[in-house]
Structure formats: structure tokens, C-alpha cells
Design a protein around this motif. Structure first.
Motif, short mmCIF file in Angstrom:
data_model
loop_
_atom_site.label_atom_id
_atom_site.label_comp_id
_atom_site.label_asym_id
_atom_site.label_seq_id
_atom_site.Cartn_x
_atom_site.Cartn_y
_atom_site.Cartn_z
N ASP A 90 0.75 -0.95 -0.40
CA ASP A 90 0.37 0.19 0.22
C ASP A 90 1.12 1.31 -0.18
OD1 ASP A 90 -2.43 -1.26 0.32
OD2 ASP A 90 -2.69 -1.35 2.24
N ILE A 91 2.24 0.61 -0.01
CA ILE A 91 2.84 2.38 -0.42
C ILE A 91 3.59 2.34 -1.87
CG2 ILE A 91 5.30 3.50 0.60
CD1 ILE A 91 2.80 3.72 2.32
N LEU A 92 3.91 3.46 -2.96
CA LEU A 92 4.53 3.82 -3.59
C LEU A 92 5.79 3.88 -2.68
CD1 LEU A 92 4.94 3.98 -6.14
CD2 LEU A 92 4.44 6.55 -6.52
N HIS A 93 7.04 3.92 -2.98
CA HIS A 93 8.10 4.38 -2.56
C HIS A 93 9.17 4.17 -4.23
CE1 HIS A 93 11.53 3.65 0.41
NE2 HIS A 93 12.16 4.67 -0.05
N VAL A 94 9.99 5.01 -4.31
CA VAL A 94 10.14 6.27 -5.41
C VAL A 94 12.02 6.19 -4.06
CG1 VAL A 94 10.92 7.21 -6.89
CG2 VAL A 94 8.51 6.82 -6.39
N ARG A 95 13.24 5.46 -5.15
CA ARG A 95 14.37 5.53 -4.27
C ARG A 95 15.54 5.80 -4.70
NH1 ARG A 95 12.59 0.42 -3.42
NH2 ARG A 95 11.62 -0.42 -1.33
N TRP A 96 16.05 6.99 -4.71
CA TRP A 96 17.16 6.62 -5.40
C TRP A 96 18.99 5.89 -4.97
CZ3 TRP A 96 22.06 10.37 -2.94
CH2 TRP A 96 23.23 10.40 -3.76
N ILE A 97 19.82 5.91 -4.48
CA ILE A 97 21.07 4.70 -4.96
C ILE A 97 20.71 4.72 -2.75
CG2 ILE A 97 23.01 4.65 -4.51
CD1 ILE A 97 23.54 7.31 -6.67
N GLY A 98 20.61 3.04 -3.89
CA GLY A 98 20.87 2.49 -2.22
C GLY A 98 22.28 1.56 -2.21
N PHE A 99 22.65 1.46 -0.62
CA PHE A 99 23.80 1.16 -0.59
C PHE A 99 23.91 -0.71 0.42
CE2 PHE A 99 25.31 5.55 0.76
CZ PHE A 99 25.75 5.70 -0.93
N ASP A 100 24.00 -0.97 1.79
CA ASP A 100 23.39 -2.41 1.58
C ASP A 100 22.38 -2.78 1.81
OD1 ASP A 100 24.56 -1.67 4.74
OD2 ASP A 100 23.46 -0.82 3.94
N ASN A 101 21.23 -2.05 1.32
CA ASN A 101 19.50 -2.14 1.68
C ASN A 101 18.92 -1.84 0.98
OD1 ASN A 101 16.88 -2.74 3.08
ND2 ASN A 101 18.24 -3.29 4.98
N VAL A 102 18.20 -2.61 0.16
CA VAL A 102 17.43 -2.29 -1.43
C VAL A 102 16.38 -1.48 -0.54
CG1 VAL A 102 18.00 -4.11 -2.92
CG2 VAL A 102 16.53 -4.49 -1.07
N LEU A 103 16.18 -1.80 0.24
CA LEU A 103 14.21 -0.96 1.16
C LEU A 103 14.91 0.57 1.31
CD1 LEU A 103 13.79 -3.25 3.80
CD2 LEU A 103 13.12 -2.92 1.31
N TYR A 104 15.62 1.18 1.75
CA TYR A 104 16.23 2.29 1.24
C TYR A 104 17.01 3.03 0.46
CZ TYR A 104 15.45 0.76 6.43
OH TYR A 104 14.90 0.19 7.44
N GLY A 105 16.39 4.80 0.32
CA GLY A 105 17.54 5.15 -0.43
C GLY A 105 18.37 5.89 0.59
N ALA A 106 19.15 6.27 -0.30
CA ALA A 106 20.34 7.78 0.33
C ALA A 106 19.90 8.67 0.46
CB ALA A 106 21.85 7.02 -0.14
N SER A 107 20.06 8.97 1.89
CA SER A 107 20.07 10.76 1.67
C SER A 107 20.99 11.46 0.81
CB SER A 107 19.55 10.84 3.15
OG SER A 107 18.87 12.34 3.58
N ARG A 108 20.18 12.40 0.25
CA ARG A 108 21.54 12.82 -0.65
C ARG A 108 22.07 14.70 0.23
NH1 ARG A 108 21.66 14.17 -6.08
NH2 ARG A 108 20.08 13.21 -6.65
N ILE A 109 21.39 14.64 1.31
CA ILE A 109 22.02 16.36 1.89
C ILE A 109 22.45 15.16 3.29
CG2 ILE A 109 19.48 17.40 1.80
CD1 ILE A 109 18.30 16.76 4.19
#
Length: 442
Positions: free
Chosen positions: A173-192
Motif C-alpha cells: 500500500d506504499i509507492l516508494h521511489v528511491r535514490w541510490i541504495g547502499f547495503d539495503n534495497v529498502l532504503y535510498g541514501a539521503s542526499r543532504i
């Protein structure tokens, strides 16, 4: 007042807090080496960050996006009956397509994660998308591998919109668009987060420039004298100096000193500190982090070796296309579009429009090259179809495909006598051809 007291007051509406105040107090912070707290709010207070984020977000949001169905003979058509097509044009009752995509892109560009809760009807069909600030979303993994998103509601309106959802919302039930991920496909890296020091330095220089401006562009100094001043006299002198010299309104004012008092600068001027050059360098650094070409920020240098049209084309190919690909792939996976035989695509034709002469030359090449019809060229220019504009032409005499030339043609659409032939209406100035029975008698 303790932090928990402020939280309780905010929850019970005892104290009104703006969204900026809320994130300034409770949003995740990252402190730079210079002591500057880097948050979504503080980062956007840097003009270059704000420009980079807003330009890229608007460039994606302005592009039309549709759900398409492939046609049997090639090409595509908008799948107007697909539920996602309707939602993409009107994501929710408070936002249109532009505002929704822009808000999601800002979250993606700042925090590397953009979240939207998928609203459904009683039959499970999608009816809307509700964006949520990434600082209010936490991801939890169940022992069996299931993924849940904890969404902290903000305000009574959002609480009502998400009333049907539990505190832990399932991943479907969530649309999750991610940027670059490192060691976990569930999280995108925070640019700031990754750019904390660069943004922190820009914030420090910005604050320093403000303080210099408030103090007549001097970093500081002392008043000295060989004579001994009483405490009242020294206080009076300090007050008089501050009132006559501090602030922009007193910049350049003449000071009158008495009793041998002299001014001695202890710090550097803004020029000595190379503040202007440092701030210019931070503009380039931040633009590099967000992959924004300098000309998009109004920085056009001589000898760039390319026209603005070519630079915009490169920007679309190397930067915006990555954003579009990320969106298209995520929408396809989240909503299972492949199983429905459809796909999502952004229309970039509008943002890549060339000059009028270039476009017309391209249309002519396409029509003569037998892969464009006149009506397709007219539609690209926003013109209505012509009743006879759906015919493909081949280069020979610009006749319809399939017409076999006899070698006696004098021009397009007429035979040697000037009478109508396949592909035209003939030459009005030519004499009428004799009838078949007269030819036979002759």
C-alpha cells in the motif's frame, strides 16, 4: 519547556506550530563540522540548493505522464480505462499531477526517498496517492521478511485521509521511489545527509555574510587609547561607537574619536576572507551534487563550446532521463502493469522542442522519408488533422506508397496530359484529355 512537553502541546493543539517550526524542532538533523544543523528546511534555505531541487522537481513535474497500451500494428495509445491513468492525472483531492510529482521529487532529491500511500476503494482498486514527508516514515522488517511502513500523521486532514490505514502500513500500500541504495534495497541514501559538510559550509558562509552585512562588512576590532578611561567613559564610548557605526544604515559613516582613541581592526574584511570567491565555489559544489548544469542556474561562461539547446539536450539525456526511468520502473512494479499489458511513460517531446526551422526541417525529412504522415507532423505542432493527411508518401514524385510510376508523369498527381492520376488532382491549366471513345475513333 521540555521536548516532551512541546510534543504534547503540539498533539493536543495547545500550541500552534507551523510545519517549518515542527521540522526545525523534531525533524532528523545532521550537524556539520562547522556546527550547522542540516535538515530539509535548513538545506532549502541555501539558495543554490533550493534552485537545484526546485528546477529538477519542476522539470519532471511539467512532463505529461500516461499509461499506454501497445497497438497491434505498432505505436501506442493512452489506456484511458486503466485506474492508474485516472490517478496519475488527479492523484488526490488536494493535488493535481504537477503538485504531486513536484512534492515527491523534492523528497527524493533531498532525502533520497519519496513515499505515497496508495488509496483504494472497497474492491481494492487504486483511487488515489497521498504523499508523505520522508522524515515521518520509518521502515520495519518483520521476521518473515514482510515490510511495513510506519507513517506519522501530520494534521487533522491527513489523519482523516489515512484513517482507514493502520499505524504500520503494508508495503503493497506504499509507492516508494528511491535514490541510490547502499547495503539495503529498502532504503535510498539521503542526499543532504551525504552532502552534510558541503551544505553546512554554505550555511556557514551565508550566516557569515549576513553578520558582515549587519556590521558594515568588518569582522571586528577594538578601540584603543594611551589614556586611562573610567568605566562610565568606556561604556559611553562603546555605546556611541555601536550606535554610529554598526549596521547597514551606518555603513560609511564618519566616526569622531576623542581623547586619543584609535580604531584597530583585529579581523579580516570580506575581501581579505575571500568570502565572495568561497560562496561562488559552493554554488558550483552544490550544483555538482545535484547534477545540475551551471547554465540552469544562470551561470553561462564564455567558450562553453555548445549552444544552450545542446546543453539542455544533454541535461535531459543525462539527468532528467534518470529520474523518469526511476519513476516509470517503480510505477510498473508497484502496480503490476506488465500483467495488464500496459506501461507508463513520460512525454518529453514538449521540453525538447527545437527551433521552428529545425522542427519544420525534421517534419519534412520524416514525411519524405516515409515514416511520418502530414497529420502526424500537424499534431506535433498542435494543429488539427487534414482530411487527406494520413497518407504515407514515398520520395518518387511524392506519390502514395504503392503507386507504380510509368515514366510518363510530368509531376506529382498528374499524367503526361495533365489529367488526374493516382496521388493528385491533376494540373488545372492543362487541356482536358480526350475521351476513350474519341481516341478509339481517331
Amino acid at each position: 519547556m521540555s521536548i516532551w512537553s512541546r510534543v504534547w502541546d503540539a498533539v493536543t493543539n495547545k500550541s500552534a506550530m507551523s510545519i517549518d517550526d515542527w521540522w526545525a524542532e523534531f525533524g532528523p538533523t545532521s550537524v556539520s563540522a562547522g556546527g550547522m544543523a542540516v535538515t530539509q528546511l535548513s538545506a532549502m534555505q541555501v539558495s543554490t540548493v533550493q534552485a537545484c531541487v526546485s528546477i529538477r522537481a519542476e522539470d519532471v513535474a511539467k512532463l505529461p505522464v500516461h499509461v499506454y497500451r501497445p497497438l497491434p500494428g505498432g505505436g501506442k495509445a493512452i489506456a484511458a480505462d486503466h485506474p492508474l491513468e485516472r490517478v496519475l492525472q488527479q492523484p488526490n483531492g488536494d493535488q493535481g499531477r504537477f503538485e504531486f510529482v513536484e512534492m515527491m521529487m523534492v523528497a527524493l532529491l533531498l532525502r533520497g526517498n519519496a513515499y505515497a500511500v496508495i488509496l483504494r476503494d472497497g474492491r481494492g482498486r487504486i483511487t488515489g496517492l497521498w504523499p508523505v514527508n520522508p522524515d515521518r516514515v520509518w521502515i520495519f522488517e518483520a521476521p518473515g521478511g514482510a515490510v511495513f511502513y510506519q507513517v506519522a500523521r501530520r494534521g487533522l486532514h491527513e489523519t482523516a485521509v489515512l484513517a482507514a490505514f493502520p499505524l504500520m502500513i503494508p508495503a503493497e500500500d506504499i509507492l516508494h521511489v528511491r535514490w541510490i541504495g547502499f547495503d539495503n534495497v529498502l532504503y535510498g541514501a539521503s542526499r543532504i545527509g551525504l552532502s552534510r559538510e558541503v551544505i553546512g559550509l554554505a550555511l556557514s558562509q551565508q550566516e557569515l555574510a549576513g553578520r558582515l552585512s549587519a556590521n558594515s562588512t568588518n569582522l571586528g576590532g577594538v578601540l584603543t587609547t594611551d589614556q586611562k578611561l573610567s568605566e562610565p567613559a568606556s561604556q559611553r564610548l562603546a555605546k556611541s561607537w555601536k550606535e554610529s557605526k554598526q549596521g547597514l544604515k551606518n555603513a560609511g559613516a564618519t566616526a569622531v574619536l576623542e581623547q586619543g582613541v584609535k580604531w584597530q581592526a583585529l579581523g579580516m574584511t570580506a575581501k581579505d576572507a575571500e568570502l565572495i570567491a568561497g560562496r561562488r565555489m559552493q554554488v558550483e559544489e552544490i550544483a555538482r551534487l545535484w547534477r545540475l548544469p551551471p547554465h540552469k542556474l544562470g551561470i553561462v561562461e564564455r567558450g562553453m563550446g555548445a549552444s544552450l539547446e545542446q546543453l539542455d539536450q544533454d541535461y535531459m539525456n543525462s539527468v532528467v532521463s534518470s529520474d523518469l526511468g526511476r519513476w516509470e520502473d517503480k510505477l510498473a512494479v508497484t502496480f503490476g502493469l506488465a500483467a495488464d499489458g500496459v506501461f507508463v511513460e513520460f512525454d518529453v517531446s514538449g521540453i525538447l522542442r527545437a527551433s521552428l526551422q529545425t522542427r519544420y526541417t525534421a517534419y519534412r525529412t520524416g514525411i519524405v522519408g516515409m515514416f511520418l504522415t502530414p497529420n502526424e507532423a500537424r499534431r506535433a505542432e498542435g494543429l488539427p488533422d487534414h482530411p487527406e493527411g494520413d497518407t504515407l508518401y514515398q520520395p518518387t514524385n511524392v506519390a502514395p506508397i504503392g503507386f507504380e510510376p510509368t515514366g510518363k508523369e510530368t509531376g506529382p498527381g498528374s499524367d503526361i496530359t495533365g489529367a488526374p492520376a493516382p496521388g493528385g488532382s491533376g494540373d488545372p491549366a492543362a487541356p482536358a484529355a480526350p475521351a476513350d471513345d474519341q481516341s478509339a475513333e481517331d
